[in-house]
Write an enzyme that holds these catalytic residues in place. Sequence first.
Site, PDB file in Angstrom:
ATOM      1  N   HIS B 224     -48.337  21.401  38.185  1.00 40.20           N
ATOM      2  CA  HIS B 224     -47.689  21.797  36.936  1.00 40.20           C
ATOM      3  C   HIS B 224     -48.162  23.206  36.580  1.00 40.20           C
ATOM      4  O   HIS B 224     -49.286  23.594  36.905  1.00 40.20           O
ATOM      5  CB  HIS B 224     -48.035  20.806  35.831  1.00 40.20           C
ATOM      6  N   CYS B 255     -40.344  23.440  29.213  1.00 46.08           N
ATOM      7  CA  CYS B 255     -39.456  24.015  28.202  1.00 46.08           C
ATOM      8  C   CYS B 255     -39.892  25.442  27.925  1.00 46.08           C
ATOM      9  O   CYS B 255     -41.028  25.668  27.534  1.00 46.08           O
ATOM     10  CB  CYS B 255     -39.513  23.201  26.922  1.00 46.08           C
TER      11      CYS B 255
END
Lengths: 313, 313
Positions: B224, B255
């Site tokens: 990530h 996002c």
Amino acid sequence: MTARDLGLPSRVPAPGLPERVTIWEVGPRDGLQNEDAVVPVEVKLEFLDRLADAGLTTVEATSFVHPKWVPQLADAEELLAGLTPRDGVRYPVLVPNERGLDRALAAGVRHIAIFASATETFANRNLNRTLDSQMAMFEPVVSRAVAEGLDVRGYVSMCWGDPWEGAVEPGAVVSVGRRLLDMGCSQLSLGDTIGVATAGHVAALVNAFTDAGTPVSALAVHFHDTYGQALANTVEALRHGVTTVDSSAGGLGGCPYAESATGNLATEDLVWCLDGLGVDTGVDLDKLADTSAWMATKLGRPSPSRVVRALRG
Amino acid sequence: MTARDLGLPSRVPAPGLPERVTIWEVGPRDGLQNEDAVVPVEVKLEFLDRLADAGLTTVEATSFVHPKWVPQLADAEELLAGLTPRDGVRYPVLVPNERGLDRALAAGVRHIAIFASATETFANRNLNRTLDSQMAMFEPVVSRAVAEGLDVRGYVSMCWGDPWEGAVEPGAVVSVGRRLLDMGCSQLSLGDTIGVATAGHVAALVNAFTDAGTPVSALAVHFHDTYGQALANTVEALRHGVTTVDSSAGGLGGCPYAESATGNLATEDLVWCLDGLGVDTGVDLDKLADTSAWMATKLGRPSPSRVVRALRG
């Protein structure tokens, strides 16, 4: 509780990396010059102070480009007059031409940088010159600066790709870079201005310079994260001996809301990486993230740095 | 003219990397499960089709987690019933427990994945179990699946850091991972769930597995980009022999507007990197970027992938 409170990132060195890296902080110049809203000089001075407090030892402070082109940096004289010198901290200034050099010398600047193109097309589009006439323009700037005892860095833009020419051959970049070194520049900053480099191409260019006899200590790298490659490219450059890396506090100069995020590598993301790898930068990541979070409030929008957003968002 | 029209990125291989990498596309499952607005099943089916058209050969399609926990994936049966099988494309499905396995078998699934924790604290917080009882829960799932001829992947979360425990020792991860392999999993996906890994730590974990006798071909990595390290960590894993990488088309699941961007590595940013390095993925970057740009319009917000924003923004 943040990841920092838990002692992260873990410090796990990897082989083949330098023990220490010098970060050449470009946020106040390269970052702010891309901001439309003019930042008050007092805020810029506090920014410079806080960057030095965070441990950055090379902070490019401003530019003597004509105010018509970069209104954000029209306060260069006032900024430098208000700057408190610090032992061990350099504040280089970008100088485009002899007029800029005059202004820099009058302001007592000791470190300057010039900005050259690696490609004919960008020299033509940016400076309305050929590569040869670009060199002819810089020659008196560099020779006078060196005669005055100044240190001169040569930025080379479009080192891996050019928005009109496409891929740029390492040989072309080495040719431009060596002319700048021969002129008297002490260091080259190899810029991926449009962010298209990948790691193998980075290694090829560093190797091309060292094969041509340029010491790797004379090279810095300057990556943009347009295609998400900036940090991976930086790590590759370090594996090939580079020890000076340009980055921008908070990723200043990019915009998390823009359709195309063309910003500089964020200094915090770089320091997170190097802290984890056990490579010393002298930078206090928490102080730096505080500084960028503060600057983001001054600019009225979140930092594009992923570390700043994760730690201070 | 885009960088792609100019033939970028340049293809310049770097030594020590694999010739070919398998991308395990997690966008439709791990990406979409983080989206609040439920995506219609027809859109998901078109998404899956377009991902396969772009050359992805492993596309994690959905999950049989209880709809109460992940309403986005409550249409798993309907989705799988509507999916047209393709030669050479696998559609694995996440299965949390025996009830999920029953649903997967009834739907004709051939590849499943289970999701384990590397740490006691996360096992407790996520599953309300100890590590040992986590294993006891998975044992019948894996043994039944293997007996039915299914292929089983074991996700291991928090492999480098845990939001309560901080740094995670490689030995602890190897212990959990080897139990999953011994149980019958064919592959482990080592997940940096909170994005805190750096490259040296990545190498240390891969080496810890191979030192313990696990073939590197049984390892995948799943990073990530919370702290901006996902791609640099991936390249480091490839240098240590890993050849399966998880990523999410368009960076789905993160996002760009969130204060903390916790998304998966974007498949496009990975493919840009590997195309540049001359590592074959079989993926058509332009088709993939078109797909993610299309999906972004369906979700009503820009893709967090830097490549998608640069090429299609």
